[in-house]
Design a protein around this motif. Sequence first.
Motif, PDB file in Angstrom:
ATOM      1  N   ALA A  16     -64.992 -63.395 -64.013  1.00  0.00           N
ATOM      2  CA  ALA A  16     -64.788 -64.575 -63.187  1.00  0.00           C
ATOM      3  C   ALA A  16     -64.195 -64.139 -61.851  1.00  0.00           C
ATOM      4  O   ALA A  16     -63.030 -63.776 -61.785  1.00  0.00           O
ATOM      5  CB  ALA A  16     -63.869 -65.553 -63.891  1.00  0.00           C
ATOM      6  N   PRO A  17     -64.970 -64.155 -60.796  1.00  0.00           N
ATOM      7  CA  PRO A  17     -64.464 -63.706 -59.513  1.00  0.00           C
ATOM      8  C   PRO A  17     -63.618 -64.763 -58.810  1.00  0.00           C
ATOM      9  O   PRO A  17     -63.775 -65.956 -59.051  1.00  0.00           O
ATOM     10  CB  PRO A  17     -65.744 -63.420 -58.722  1.00  0.00           C
ATOM     11  CG  PRO A  17     -66.747 -64.343 -59.304  1.00  0.00           C
ATOM     12  CD  PRO A  17     -66.381 -64.476 -60.754  1.00  0.00           C
ATOM     13  N   GLY A  18     -62.721 -64.337 -57.968  1.00  0.00           N
ATOM     14  CA  GLY A  18     -61.962 -65.222 -57.108  1.00  0.00           C
ATOM     15  C   GLY A  18     -60.991 -66.136 -57.808  1.00  0.00           C
ATOM     16  O   GLY A  18     -60.302 -65.747 -58.747  1.00  0.00           O
ATOM     17  N   ALA A  19     -60.936 -67.374 -57.320  1.00  0.00           N
ATOM     18  CA  ALA A  19     -59.963 -68.351 -57.814  1.00  0.00           C
ATOM     19  C   ALA A  19     -60.167 -68.669 -59.293  1.00  0.00           C
ATOM     20  O   ALA A  19     -59.204 -68.883 -60.023  1.00  0.00           O
ATOM     21  CB  ALA A  19     -60.054 -69.623 -56.988  1.00  0.00           C
ATOM     22  N   ALA A  20     -61.407 -68.673 -59.742  1.00  0.00           N
ATOM     23  CA  ALA A  20     -61.675 -68.963 -61.155  1.00  0.00           C
ATOM     24  C   ALA A  20     -61.063 -67.896 -62.052  1.00  0.00           C
ATOM     25  O   ALA A  20     -60.569 -68.190 -63.142  1.00  0.00           O
ATOM     26  CB  ALA A  20     -63.179 -69.056 -61.400  1.00  0.00           C
ATOM     27  N   GLY A  21     -61.063 -66.657 -61.601  1.00  0.00           N
ATOM     28  CA  GLY A  21     -60.443 -65.582 -62.366  1.00  0.00           C
ATOM     29  C   GLY A  21     -58.943 -65.765 -62.486  1.00  0.00           C
ATOM     30  O   GLY A  21     -58.362 -65.557 -63.549  1.00  0.00           O
ATOM     31  N   TRP A  22     -58.311 -66.173 -61.380  1.00  0.00           N
ATOM     32  CA  TRP A  22     -56.867 -66.412 -61.420  1.00  0.00           C
ATOM     33  C   TRP A  22     -56.532 -67.604 -62.303  1.00  0.00           C
ATOM     34  O   TRP A  22     -55.517 -67.586 -63.015  1.00  0.00           O
ATOM     35  CB  TRP A  22     -56.318 -66.619 -60.016  1.00  0.00           C
ATOM     36  CG  TRP A  22     -56.270 -65.345 -59.241  1.00  0.00           C
ATOM     37  CD1 TRP A  22     -57.075 -64.995 -58.195  1.00  0.00           C
ATOM     38  CD2 TRP A  22     -55.408 -64.237 -59.470  1.00  0.00           C
ATOM     39  NE1 TRP A  22     -56.764 -63.733 -57.762  1.00  0.00           N
ATOM     40  CE2 TRP A  22     -55.738 -63.246 -58.525  1.00  0.00           C
ATOM     41  CE3 TRP A  22     -54.391 -63.977 -60.381  1.00  0.00           C
ATOM     42  CZ2 TRP A  22     -55.080 -62.027 -58.469  1.00  0.00           C
ATOM     43  CZ3 TRP A  22     -53.734 -62.761 -60.321  1.00  0.00           C
ATOM     44  CH2 TRP A  22     -54.082 -61.803 -59.379  1.00  0.00           C
ATOM     45  N   LEU A  23     -57.359 -68.631 -62.274  1.00  0.00           N
ATOM     46  CA  LEU A  23     -57.112 -69.786 -63.151  1.00  0.00           C
ATOM     47  C   LEU A  23     -57.244 -69.399 -64.615  1.00  0.00           C
ATOM     48  O   LEU A  23     -56.483 -69.855 -65.465  1.00  0.00           O
ATOM     49  CB  LEU A  23     -58.077 -70.922 -62.819  1.00  0.00           C
ATOM     50  CG  LEU A  23     -57.752 -71.705 -61.558  1.00  0.00           C
ATOM     51  CD1 LEU A  23     -58.872 -72.705 -61.262  1.00  0.00           C
ATOM     52  CD2 LEU A  23     -56.435 -72.411 -61.679  1.00  0.00           C
ATOM     53  N   GLY A  24     -58.212 -68.543 -64.907  1.00  0.00           N
ATOM     54  CA  GLY A  24     -58.384 -68.078 -66.281  1.00  0.00           C
ATOM     55  C   GLY A  24     -57.188 -67.280 -66.760  1.00  0.00           C
ATOM     56  O   GLY A  24     -56.774 -67.381 -67.917  1.00  0.00           O
ATOM     57  N   LEU A  25     -56.609 -66.477 -65.860  1.00  0.00           N
ATOM     58  CA  LEU A  25     -55.424 -65.703 -66.221  1.00  0.00           C
ATOM     59  C   LEU A  25     -54.178 -66.579 -66.329  1.00  0.00           C
ATOM     60  O   LEU A  25     -53.246 -66.243 -67.046  1.00  0.00           O
ATOM     61  CB  LEU A  25     -55.183 -64.590 -65.192  1.00  0.00           C
ATOM     62  CG  LEU A  25     -56.151 -63.421 -65.248  1.00  0.00           C
ATOM     63  CD1 LEU A  25     -55.929 -62.502 -64.061  1.00  0.00           C
ATOM     64  CD2 LEU A  25     -56.006 -62.663 -66.552  1.00  0.00           C
ATOM     65  N   ALA A  26     -54.157 -67.693 -65.628  1.00  0.00           N
ATOM     66  CA  ALA A  26     -52.976 -68.557 -65.641  1.00  0.00           C
ATOM     67  C   ALA A  26     -52.893 -69.429 -66.888  1.00  0.00           C
ATOM     68  O   ALA A  26     -51.808 -69.896 -67.241  1.00  0.00           O
ATOM     69  CB  ALA A  26     -52.972 -69.446 -64.394  1.00  0.00           C
ATOM     70  N   ALA A  27     -53.987 -69.652 -67.580  1.00  0.00           N
ATOM     71  CA  ALA A  27     -54.007 -70.604 -68.694  1.00  0.00           C
ATOM     72  C   ALA A  27     -53.118 -70.175 -69.858  1.00  0.00           C
ATOM     73  O   ALA A  27     -52.289 -70.955 -70.330  1.00  0.00           O
ATOM     74  CB  ALA A  27     -55.433 -70.829 -69.175  1.00  0.00           C
ATOM     75  N   ALA A  28     -53.265 -68.950 -70.336  1.00  0.00           N
ATOM     76  CA  ALA A  28     -52.524 -68.511 -71.529  1.00  0.00           C
ATOM     77  C   ALA A  28     -51.015 -68.528 -71.312  1.00  0.00           C
ATOM     78  O   ALA A  28     -50.286 -69.082 -72.150  1.00  0.00           O
ATOM     79  CB  ALA A  28     -53.000 -67.132 -71.973  1.00  0.00           C
ATOM     80  N   PRO A  29     -50.487 -67.962 -70.218  1.00  0.00           N
ATOM     81  CA  PRO A  29     -49.034 -68.031 -70.036  1.00  0.00           C
ATOM     82  C   PRO A  29     -48.527 -69.452 -69.834  1.00  0.00           C
ATOM     83  O   PRO A  29     -47.416 -69.782 -70.269  1.00  0.00           O
ATOM     84  CB  PRO A  29     -48.767 -67.192 -68.795  1.00  0.00           C
ATOM     85  CG  PRO A  29     -50.006 -66.487 -68.467  1.00  0.00           C
ATOM     86  CD  PRO A  29     -51.117 -67.115 -69.219  1.00  0.00           C
ATOM     87  N   THR A  30     -49.335 -70.298 -69.199  1.00  0.00           N
ATOM     88  CA  THR A  30     -48.921 -71.684 -69.002  1.00  0.00           C
ATOM     89  C   THR A  30     -48.763 -72.397 -70.336  1.00  0.00           C
ATOM     90  O   THR A  30     -47.757 -73.089 -70.564  1.00  0.00           O
ATOM     91  CB  THR A  30     -49.954 -72.426 -68.129  1.00  0.00           C
ATOM     92  OG1 THR A  30     -50.056 -71.753 -66.876  1.00  0.00           O
ATOM     93  CG2 THR A  30     -49.563 -73.873 -67.912  1.00  0.00           C
ATOM     94  N   PHE A  31     -49.727 -72.225 -71.235  1.00  0.00           N
ATOM     95  CA  PHE A  31     -49.615 -72.856 -72.549  1.00  0.00           C
ATOM     96  C   PHE A  31     -48.471 -72.267 -73.362  1.00  0.00           C
ATOM     97  O   PHE A  31     -47.808 -72.973 -74.114  1.00  0.00           O
ATOM     98  CB  PHE A  31     -50.929 -72.754 -73.316  1.00  0.00           C
ATOM     99  CG  PHE A  31     -51.998 -73.660 -72.790  1.00  0.00           C
ATOM    100  CD1 PHE A  31     -51.779 -75.018 -72.665  1.00  0.00           C
ATOM    101  CD2 PHE A  31     -53.230 -73.162 -72.414  1.00  0.00           C
ATOM    102  CE1 PHE A  31     -52.754 -75.866 -72.169  1.00  0.00           C
ATOM    103  CE2 PHE A  31     -54.215 -73.993 -71.926  1.00  0.00           C
ATOM    104  CZ  PHE A  31     -53.978 -75.352 -71.796  1.00  0.00           C
ATOM    105  N   ALA A  32     -48.205 -70.971 -73.210  1.00  0.00           N
ATOM    106  CA  ALA A  32     -47.084 -70.358 -73.931  1.00  0.00           C
ATOM    107  C   ALA A  32     -45.755 -70.935 -73.450  1.00  0.00           C
ATOM    108  O   ALA A  32     -44.874 -71.242 -74.261  1.00  0.00           O
ATOM    109  CB  ALA A  32     -47.108 -68.846 -73.739  1.00  0.00           C
ATOM    110  N   VAL A  33     -45.617 -71.117 -72.144  1.00  0.00           N
ATOM    111  CA  VAL A  33     -44.394 -71.715 -71.594  1.00  0.00           C
ATOM    112  C   VAL A  33     -44.270 -73.169 -72.045  1.00  0.00           C
ATOM    113  O   VAL A  33     -43.172 -73.633 -72.391  1.00  0.00           O
ATOM    114  CB  VAL A  33     -44.379 -71.594 -70.052  1.00  0.00           C
ATOM    115  CG1 VAL A  33     -43.296 -72.445 -69.437  1.00  0.00           C
ATOM    116  CG2 VAL A  33     -44.213 -70.144 -69.647  1.00  0.00           C
TER     117      VAL A  33
END
Length: 99
Positions: A16-33
Amino acid sequence: MIAIRDETGRRSHAAAPGAAGWLGLAAAPTFAVMALLTYVTSGGADMMCSAGHDASPLSGMVPMYVLMSAFHSAPWLKLISRRRSAAPRSSQMGLRRSR
């Protein structure tokens, strides 16, 4: 997936290039928090307030957030895998050049 060419000219697949890649990486830690905050602020009241005492251990918000974090961990696993597979190649290239 998107096929791109890396610096050597070989085809590579970007998840997932660009912003979509960052959103994909942000999902798991957000749900853990969110799971941690829900557990801390509810004080375990989530389980006590369930209608049936024989309810599934997966009912409630905390287990849901933990499961969502686990299901969204694929981008992190891909990132770790790519970095680990790239590290030996770069160190091997350095050894070949010094010979």
